[in-house]
Design an enzyme around this catalytic site. Sequence first.
Site, short mmCIF file in Angstrom:
data_model
loop_
_atom_site.label_atom_id
_atom_site.label_comp_id
_atom_site.label_asym_id
_atom_site.label_seq_id
_atom_site.Cartn_x
_atom_site.Cartn_y
_atom_site.Cartn_z
CG ASP A 12 33.75 42.45 31.25
OD1 ASP A 12 32.51 42.68 31.29
OD2 ASP A 12 34.23 41.33 31.48
CB CYS A 69 33.72 41.40 34.92
SG CYS A 69 34.17 40.29 36.27
CB THR A 71 32.09 35.82 37.90
OG1 THR A 71 33.44 36.30 37.92
CG2 THR A 71 31.92 34.70 36.90
CG HIS A 102 30.77 44.15 59.85
ND1 HIS A 102 30.48 42.90 60.32
CD2 HIS A 102 29.87 44.98 60.43
CE1 HIS A 102 29.45 42.96 61.15
NE2 HIS A 102 29.06 44.22 61.23
CG HIS A 137 33.33 46.24 62.42
ND1 HIS A 137 33.32 44.86 62.36
CD2 HIS A 137 32.19 46.60 63.04
CE1 HIS A 137 32.20 44.42 62.90
NE2 HIS A 137 31.49 45.45 63.32
#
Length: 146
Positions: A12, A69, A71, A102, A137
């Site tokens: 963003d 962005c 966070t 994983h 996995h």
Amino acid sequence: MTDKIRVVLSSDHSALDLRAAIKAHITERGYEAVDIGPTTTESTHYPYHGQAAAERVASGDCQIGIIICGTGQGIMMAANKVKGIRCGVCHDTFSARMIRQHNDANMLSLGTRVIGEGLALDIVDAYLSAEFEGGRHATRVDMIEA
């Protein structure tokens, strides 16, 4: 046709500088950067950018995506709505390696307001250098995809 791994980059408006730094960093390391993010600091909506990058990965146009962005959380949530995308937010190198080894994550999300550029580049390196381990996995990744 190129042998370079194509990495789609988007963000963003909050992450223009970090996205540019990552683009330069991965290009130096031989990756092809496909930058589809905004070019101005005018406010924009992270869900649009997360989805657009995820669609590039899901379609096979790019093998990997890196999105940013404030966070890293919101843009990651938007990316994960696209079928076939496994994106995780990482703010440390251990997590970045593990989501590849994983979880076979095909996208990495970062928070520009959470980490600085130096750590972000280390995280990108950890993510890009790790490889999916398969085995037990793979069964879990199949469960996520189902």
